[in-house]
Enzyme design. Structure first.
Site, PDB file in Angstrom:
ATOM      1  N   ASN A  54     -21.259  -0.557 -30.566  1.00 45.16           N
ATOM      2  CA  ASN A  54     -20.852   0.272 -31.011  1.00 45.16           C
ATOM      3  C   ASN A  54     -19.542   1.225 -31.057  1.00 45.16           C
ATOM      4  OD1 ASN A  54     -21.104   3.468 -31.856  1.00 45.16           O
ATOM      5  ND2 ASN A  54     -23.675   3.590 -31.665  1.00 45.16           N
TER       6      ASN A  54
ATOM      7  N   ARG B  65     -23.449  11.008 -38.358  1.00 43.28           N
ATOM      8  CA  ARG B  65     -24.077  11.702 -37.239  1.00 43.28           C
ATOM      9  C   ARG B  65     -24.034  12.899 -38.382  1.00 43.28           C
ATOM     10  NH1 ARG B  65     -25.964  13.804 -32.714  1.00 43.28           N
ATOM     11  NH2 ARG B  65     -26.022  11.735 -31.050  1.00 43.28           N
TER      12      ARG B  65
ATOM     13  N   HIS C 165     -28.218   2.363 -24.929  1.00 39.48           N
ATOM     14  CA  HIS C 165     -28.141   3.143 -24.491  1.00 39.48           C
ATOM     15  C   HIS C 165     -27.694   2.721 -22.639  1.00 39.48           C
ATOM     16  CE1 HIS C 165     -27.822   6.655 -25.947  1.00 39.48           C
ATOM     17  NE2 HIS C 165     -27.813   7.910 -24.406  1.00 39.48           N
ATOM     18  N   GLY C 166     -26.637   3.637 -22.736  1.00 40.13           N
ATOM     19  CA  GLY C 166     -26.380   3.698 -21.593  1.00 40.13           C
ATOM     20  C   GLY C 166     -26.189   2.390 -20.581  1.00 40.13           C
TER      21      GLY C 166
ATOM     22  N   ARG D 119      -7.270  13.219 -32.601  1.00 34.05           N
ATOM     23  CA  ARG D 119      -5.979  14.098 -33.662  1.00 34.05           C
ATOM     24  C   ARG D 119      -6.145  14.503 -34.869  1.00 34.05           C
ATOM     25  NH1 ARG D 119      -1.160  13.465 -29.822  1.00 34.05           N
ATOM     26  NH2 ARG D 119      -2.036  15.217 -28.447  1.00 34.05           N
TER      27      ARG D 119
ATOM     28  N   HIS E 297     -23.065   5.309 -36.263  1.00 30.63           N
ATOM     29  CA  HIS E 297     -23.644   6.354 -35.619  1.00 30.63           C
ATOM     30  C   HIS E 297     -23.689   7.148 -37.068  1.00 30.63           C
ATOM     31  CE1 HIS E 297     -27.097   9.534 -33.843  1.00 30.63           C
ATOM     32  NE2 HIS E 297     -26.573   9.525 -35.190  1.00 30.63           N
TER      33      HIS E 297
ATOM     34  N   ARG F 126     -19.503  13.881 -36.400  1.00 31.03           N
ATOM     35  CA  ARG F 126     -18.494  13.942 -35.250  1.00 31.03           C
ATOM     36  C   ARG F 126     -17.220  13.086 -34.554  1.00 31.03           C
ATOM     37  NH1 ARG F 126     -22.603  15.238 -30.340  1.00 31.03           N
ATOM     38  NH2 ARG F 126     -23.376  16.401 -32.208  1.00 31.03           N
ATOM     39  N   HIS F 127     -17.321  11.760 -35.283  1.00 34.78           N
ATOM     40  CA  HIS F 127     -17.214  10.550 -35.212  1.00 34.78           C
ATOM     41  C   HIS F 127     -17.191  10.057 -36.430  1.00 34.78           C
ATOM     42  CE1 HIS F 127     -21.379   9.380 -34.426  1.00 34.78           C
ATOM     43  NE2 HIS F 127     -21.122  10.061 -32.768  1.00 34.78           N
TER      44      HIS F 127
ATOM     45  N   GLU G 214     -27.032   4.236 -37.623  1.00 32.99           N
ATOM     46  CA  GLU G 214     -27.489   4.512 -37.090  1.00 32.99           C
ATOM     47  C   GLU G 214     -27.996   5.927 -38.287  1.00 32.99           C
ATOM     48  OE1 GLU G 214     -27.569   3.489 -32.475  1.00 32.99           O
ATOM     49  OE2 GLU G 214     -26.453   5.163 -33.232  1.00 32.99           O
TER      50      GLU G 214
ATOM     51  N   THR H  76     -25.454  13.439 -27.128  1.00 32.54           N
ATOM     52  CA  THR H  76     -25.328  11.796 -27.204  1.00 32.54           C
ATOM     53  C   THR H  76     -27.151  11.960 -27.560  1.00 32.54           C
ATOM     54  OG1 THR H  76     -25.613   9.485 -27.167  1.00 32.54           O
ATOM     55  CG2 THR H  76     -25.895  11.024 -25.107  1.00 32.54           C
ATOM     56  N   THR H  77     -27.633  10.821 -28.147  1.00 30.21           N
ATOM     57  CA  THR H  77     -28.948  10.781 -28.688  1.00 30.21           C
ATOM     58  C   THR H  77     -29.927  10.727 -27.559  1.00 30.21           C
ATOM     59  OG1 THR H  77     -28.194   9.167 -30.436  1.00 30.21           O
ATOM     60  CG2 THR H  77     -30.932   9.506 -29.994  1.00 30.21           C
TER      61      THR H  77
ATOM     62  N   GLY I  81     -22.548   0.489 -26.743  1.00 27.87           N
ATOM     63  CA  GLY I  81     -21.185   1.451 -27.367  1.00 27.87           C
ATOM     64  C   GLY I  81     -20.330   2.448 -26.020  1.00 27.87           C
ATOM     65  N   HIS I  82     -20.643   3.590 -26.125  1.00 30.20           N
ATOM     66  CA  HIS I  82     -19.890   4.289 -24.924  1.00 30.20           C
ATOM     67  C   HIS I  82     -19.385   3.074 -23.731  1.00 30.20           C
ATOM     68  CE1 HIS I  82     -19.397   7.214 -22.052  1.00 30.20           C
ATOM     69  NE2 HIS I  82     -18.152   8.138 -23.063  1.00 30.20           N
TER      70      HIS I  82
ATOM     71  N   GLU J  90     -36.428  -0.036 -31.213  1.00 29.78           N
ATOM     72  CA  GLU J  90     -35.188  -0.072 -30.098  1.00 29.78           C
ATOM     73  C   GLU J  90     -35.728   0.853 -29.579  1.00 29.78           C
ATOM     74  OE1 GLU J  90     -31.025  -0.298 -31.829  1.00 29.78           O
ATOM     75  OE2 GLU J  90     -30.443   1.118 -30.047  1.00 29.78           O
TER      76      GLU J  90
ATOM     77  N   ASP K 114     -18.672   3.596 -32.341  1.00 29.64           N
ATOM     78  CA  ASP K 114     -18.770   4.934 -32.758  1.00 29.64           C
ATOM     79  C   ASP K 114     -17.249   6.306 -32.279  1.00 29.64           C
ATOM     80  OD1 ASP K 114     -20.880   5.191 -34.508  1.00 29.64           O
ATOM     81  OD2 ASP K 114     -22.264   5.685 -32.772  1.00 29.64           O
ATOM     82  N   HIS K 115     -16.973   5.580 -31.225  1.00 37.84           N
ATOM     83  CA  HIS K 115     -16.147   6.373 -30.246  1.00 37.84           C
ATOM     84  C   HIS K 115     -14.843   6.040 -30.178  1.00 37.84           C
ATOM     85  CE1 HIS K 115     -18.848   8.761 -28.434  1.00 37.84           C
ATOM     86  NE2 HIS K 115     -19.746   7.937 -28.251  1.00 37.84           N
TER      87      HIS K 115
HETATM   88  N1  PXP Z   1     -28.434   2.709 -29.570  1.00 35.44           N
HETATM   89  C1  PXP Z   1     -29.118   3.663 -29.576  1.00 35.44           C
HETATM   90  C2  PXP Z   1     -30.310   3.873 -31.464  1.00 35.44           C
HETATM   91  C3  PXP Z   1     -28.233   5.051 -29.595  1.00 35.44           C
HETATM   92  O1  PXP Z   1     -28.297   5.864 -30.206  1.00 35.44           O
HETATM   93  C4  PXP Z   1     -27.025   4.742 -28.787  1.00 35.44           C
HETATM   94  C5  PXP Z   1     -25.859   5.979 -28.644  1.00 35.44           C
HETATM   95  O2  PXP Z   1     -25.331   5.838 -29.748  1.00 35.44           O
HETATM   96  C6  PXP Z   1     -26.729   3.337 -28.439  1.00 35.44           C
HETATM   97  C7  PXP Z   1     -27.742   2.439 -28.639  1.00 35.44           C
HETATM   98  C8  PXP Z   1     -25.743   2.791 -27.691  1.00 35.44           C
HETATM   99  O3  PXP Z   1     -25.752   3.641 -26.408  1.00 35.44           O
HETATM  100  P1  PXP Z   1     -23.911   3.840 -25.621  1.00 35.44           P
HETATM  101  O4  PXP Z   1     -23.668   3.912 -26.581  1.00 35.44           O
HETATM  102  O5  PXP Z   1     -24.670   4.486 -24.404  1.00 35.44           O
HETATM  103  O6  PXP Z   1     -24.040   2.313 -25.305  1.00 35.44           O
END
Ligand code: PXP
Length: 244
Positions: free
Chosen positions: A10, A48, A193-194, A21, A46, A52-53, A73, A103-104, A215-216, A154, A12-13
């Site tokens: 992911n 949104r 996630h996480g 910037r 994602h 935002r990203h 997403e 975040t979600t 992702g993060h 998921e 996004d970040h």
């Molecule tokens: N899966 C879904 C559906 C998410 O919404 C996210 C966060 O955007 C992730 C996976 C990835 O989570 P993380 O950024 O915490 O790794």
């Protein structure tokens, strides 16, 4: 048993940092190319409501410029449905979305929102996308996802990732039970996630899981080691877990 556990990165970040910037650097497209070279199986973004990203322009460029399958997403809204139908990414993952959240936060209430979700899932499936629903690892939600005709779910690993002490084993067990139950219903099961280097191994060991979306942590770790190295290390840990 699924032998290769796919990794969706992911990005996004990368866009979050760029947007701080307002210029063009760092470029999410370049991140997607690095992820592909480092062994990612897919790119997840994602889009949104508040952009935002990732932006619409990012999605345009990624759709044309990335060789890997894209997993979009999206919230279950008419706007996002229209964008998904125009872009036709390989996959669409329906997520809950609240503007105020960082975040979600939770999973989709697939059970309570059947009537809202059913036409959106049907349109995406009819358009040929691999549709998944981001849900909590609960029997009720798995059953609702299957009733909606989504081929993939998921499972939200946030509660596992954020658990401490005895709760870690309990959350892992909840995840394992949900994977087994979903697989028995004929669903393809993903998770995310996480997830980090420290908590991914037990998840990767769950043999019926087909894909993780991360992702993060990877983007944060890239600050210290580079994105290529961060993805390769995560890939290695996933393979280690899968081999166990
Ligand atoms: N899966 C879904 C559906 C998410 O919404 C996210 C966060 O955007 C992730 C996976 C990835 O989570 P993380 O950024 O915490 O790794």
């Amino acid at each position: 048993m699924t032998s290769h556990l796919r990794l969706g990165v992911n990005i996004d970040h990368v866009a979050t940092i760029r947007n701080a910037r307002g210029g063009l650097h760092p470029d999410p497209l370049r991140a997607a190319e690095v992820a592909a070279a480092a062994g990612a199986d897919g790119i997840t973004v994602h889009l949104r409501e508040d952009r935002r990203h990732i932006t619409d322009a990012d999605l345009d460029r990624l759709s044309i410029g990335v060789a890997l399958p894209i997993n979009l997403e999206m919230a279950a809204t008419d706007e996002m449905l229209g964008i998904a139908l125009r872009h036709r990414p390989h996959a669409a993952c329906i997520v809950p979305e609240r503007r105020a959240e960082r975040t979600t936060e939770g999973g989709l209430d697939a059970a309570g929102q059947h009537n809202t979700l059913a036409p959106i899932v049907a349109r995406l499936v009819d358009a040929g996308m691999r549709v998944s629903l981001f849900i909590a690892p609960e029997e009720r939600q798995l059953e609702a996802a299957a009733r909606l005709g989504a081929p993939v779910v998921e499972l939200h690993t946030g509660p596992y990732a954020h658990a401490t002490g005895d709760a870690v084993a309990a959350e892992l067990e909840r995840l394992e039970r949900a994977v087994a139950l979903g697989a028995a219903m004929g669903l393809e099961i993903h998770a995310g996630h996480g997830l980090t280097y420290d908590n991914v191994l037990p998840v990767a060991r769950i043999a019926a899981l087909a894909e993780l979306n991360i992702g993060h942590f990877l983007i944060g770790e890239a600050v210290f080691t580079g994105l290529d190295a961060a993805i390769r290390r995560m890939r290695g840990l996933m393979d280690l877990g899968r081999a166990a």
